[in-house]
Design an enzyme around this catalytic site. Sequence first.
Site, short mmCIF file in Angstrom:
data_model
loop_
_atom_site.label_atom_id
_atom_site.label_comp_id
_atom_site.label_asym_id
_atom_site.label_seq_id
_atom_site.Cartn_x
_atom_site.Cartn_y
_atom_site.Cartn_z
N HIS A 1 -15.98 -50.74 -15.70
CA HIS A 1 -15.07 -51.50 -14.85
C HIS A 1 -15.58 -52.93 -14.74
O HIS A 1 -16.78 -53.16 -14.72
CB HIS A 1 -14.99 -50.87 -13.45
CG HIS A 1 -13.79 -51.33 -12.70
ND1 HIS A 1 -13.78 -52.48 -11.96
CD2 HIS A 1 -12.54 -50.81 -12.62
CE1 HIS A 1 -12.58 -52.64 -11.44
NE2 HIS A 1 -11.81 -51.65 -11.83
N ASP B 1 -9.76 -43.43 -13.56
CA ASP B 1 -8.95 -42.74 -14.56
C ASP B 1 -9.66 -41.55 -15.19
O ASP B 1 -9.06 -40.80 -15.95
CB ASP B 1 -8.56 -43.72 -15.68
CG ASP B 1 -7.63 -44.79 -15.15
OD1 ASP B 1 -6.75 -44.44 -14.36
OD2 ASP B 1 -7.80 -45.96 -15.52
N1 CMC Z 1 -17.40 -47.39 -23.57
C1 CMC Z 1 -18.40 -47.97 -24.27
N2 CMC Z 1 -18.85 -49.23 -24.07
C2 CMC Z 1 -18.25 -49.94 -23.10
C3 CMC Z 1 -17.22 -49.41 -22.31
C4 CMC Z 1 -16.79 -48.10 -22.57
N3 CMC Z 1 -15.80 -47.55 -21.86
N4 CMC Z 1 -16.80 -50.34 -21.43
C5 CMC Z 1 -17.56 -51.42 -21.65
N5 CMC Z 1 -18.44 -51.19 -22.65
C6 CMC Z 1 -19.47 -52.11 -23.16
C7 CMC Z 1 -18.82 -53.19 -24.02
O1 CMC Z 1 -18.82 -52.84 -25.39
C8 CMC Z 1 -19.72 -54.38 -23.74
O2 CMC Z 1 -20.89 -54.26 -24.50
P1 CMC Z 1 -21.64 -55.59 -25.05
O3 CMC Z 1 -22.05 -56.36 -23.83
O4 CMC Z 1 -22.78 -55.05 -25.84
O5 CMC Z 1 -20.62 -56.33 -25.87
C9 CMC Z 1 -20.12 -54.19 -22.28
O6 CMC Z 1 -20.01 -52.78 -22.03
C10 CMC Z 1 -19.23 -54.95 -21.28
O7 CMC Z 1 -17.89 -54.64 -21.58
P2 CMC Z 1 -16.69 -55.66 -21.41
O8 CMC Z 1 -15.55 -55.21 -22.26
O9 CMC Z 1 -17.19 -57.06 -21.60
O10 CMC Z 1 -16.38 -55.46 -19.89
P3 CMC Z 1 -15.03 -55.84 -19.16
O11 CMC Z 1 -15.38 -56.08 -17.75
O12 CMC Z 1 -14.35 -56.95 -19.88
O13 CMC Z 1 -14.12 -54.54 -19.34
C11 CMC Z 1 -13.07 -52.45 -19.00
C12 CMC Z 1 -13.89 -53.59 -18.37
C13 CMC Z 1 -12.60 -51.50 -17.91
C14 CMC Z 1 -11.82 -53.04 -19.69
C15 CMC Z 1 -13.95 -51.71 -20.04
O14 CMC Z 1 -15.06 -51.11 -19.40
C16 CMC Z 1 -13.16 -50.63 -20.82
O15 CMC Z 1 -12.53 -50.96 -21.82
N6 CMC Z 1 -13.19 -49.35 -20.35
C17 CMC Z 1 -12.40 -48.30 -20.96
C18 CMC Z 1 -10.96 -48.38 -20.48
C19 CMC Z 1 -10.81 -47.91 -19.05
O16 CMC Z 1 -11.30 -46.87 -18.66
N7 CMC Z 1 -10.06 -48.72 -18.28
C20 CMC Z 1 -9.71 -48.36 -16.87
C21 CMC Z 1 -10.30 -49.31 -15.89
S1 CMC Z 1 -10.19 -48.70 -14.19
C22 CMC Z 1 -8.48 -48.55 -13.85
C23 CMC Z 1 -7.77 -49.86 -13.92
O17 CMC Z 1 -8.24 -50.85 -13.39
O18 CMC Z 1 -6.67 -49.87 -14.46
#
Ligand code: CMC
Length: 431
Positions: A308, A366
């Site tokens: 998140h 989720d």
């Molecule tokens: N599985 C594996 N690695 C992950 C994941 C994951 N679910 N989420 C983040 N990472 C890693 C990502 O690869 C990155 O690594 P690095 O720093 O080495 O490049 C690091 O963690 C930070 O990730 P980010 O994408 O920069 O973080 P963000 O804040 O932009 O993204 C997120 C947040 C929720 C989009 C992301 O964690 C994700 O894609 N999660 C899976 C989708 C999900 O479950 N979304 C629902 C969110 S909660 C309900 C809502 O708000 O709708």
Amino acid sequence: MADTKRTATLTFDNKSIEMPIYAPTVGTDVIDIRKLYAQGDVFTYDPGFTSTAACESSITYIDGDKGELLYRGYPIEQLADESHYLEVCYLLLYGELPNATQLQDFEGRVTRHTMLHEQIHYFFRGFRRDSHPMATMVGVVGAMSAFYHDSLDINDEWQREVAAIRMIAKMPTVAAMAYKYYVGQPFVYPRNDLDYASNFLHMCFSVPAEPYVVNPIIAKAMDRIFTLHADHEQNASTSTVRLAGSSGANPFACIAAGIACLWGPAHGGANQACLEMLREIGTVDRIPEYIARAKDKDDPFRLMGFGHRVYKNFDPRAKVMKESADEVLDLMGIHNNETLKVAKELERIALEDEYFISKKLYPNVDFYSGIILEAIGFPTSMFTPIFALSRTVGWISQWKEMIAEKDQKIGRPRQLYIGPTKRDYKDIAER
Ligand code: CMC
């Protein structure tokens, strides 16, 4: 805006610009950069808004380090345990918990608006039968602006109020109709003698051929899911609603924009993607393979329902959701649910893994919601529509807050341009 009389100074190119720092009631201070362009001839650069507060708000607060979520100051755990969705809607919309008379009046107003204009039924029939219910919802909610002309004037406080009530009241009807259309069953009209969650279950699962009795425990679990998703401060879909609304667009158009944004798998679409992932993993012995894929930089796969932007400790909604999953499966007599087993084991393994620990990745809302919704009887394609109907109150509360602001401005981000500089058009023969 609380002025702390503190300032921050930015020095560059022999210029020194002083900017006020504001303190919130709780949380992180903000530096007011609004004069930066006028005084320094520079923009700030923050793709993904990781360090940018785009508005003032007094609705919802998240402390990502503590794993805390407050609606108008009240912890989500207390609201999930002791309140119910319509009371939470009142709280989000008006700022305080209602007394008994206020609640009765509010419930009455919402209940009297549950039906959709009859002609909207024909609008549904224009969609392909196999349309994803989110696609149908984006279209139908946007089209509501063609049906409710008396609540489109955003400058009229009364019309804004009527639009808010209409939206909260009608969204379960829209979502249920999108579902009925998808499964090829007749539309079911709302029943105003039922509570909000029971009425939604009735519209989804009853058929004209036989009576349908709503199980109160399932209705309570459904209501809890609505409460847990009701608002989440300035997330992508809420920011979309605010941005669309900043141009003066009507509320139905703004909420349709929010629904479209919510659909993405990084946001509300993650509940569907998560259950599909858990099913694909299938058995606990395959978990290591998926953990390895999630850690592989060259593999785009991510563990859905994990991570998140704001929560860096745990997502308090996921905790409540996990308890609910156990309760609902127990009630349904589902004792050896393989998907729940995979989910629990995946969570255990991931939380002990250095990759997930160091990146502060935890299960989010989720992760367990799909298991409950599946047990209730919803197909995966209905998971995100249920998120959308729950979040409608958050979107509309944030929209109302924005429109009521005195100095509200159209949202218009700047850019760091990296395209070609000015050049002359060439005739096609010379290219
Ligand atoms: N599985 C594996 N690695 C992950 C994941 C994951 N679910 N989420 C983040 N990472 C890693 C990502 O690869 C990155 O690594 P690095 O720093 O080495 O490049 C690091 O963690 C930070 O990730 P980010 O994408 O920069 O973080 P963000 O804040 O932009 O993204 C997120 C947040 C929720 C989009 C992301 O964690 C994700 O894609 N999660 C899976 C989708 C999900 O479950 N979304 C629902 C969110 S909660 C309900 C809502 O708000 O709708």
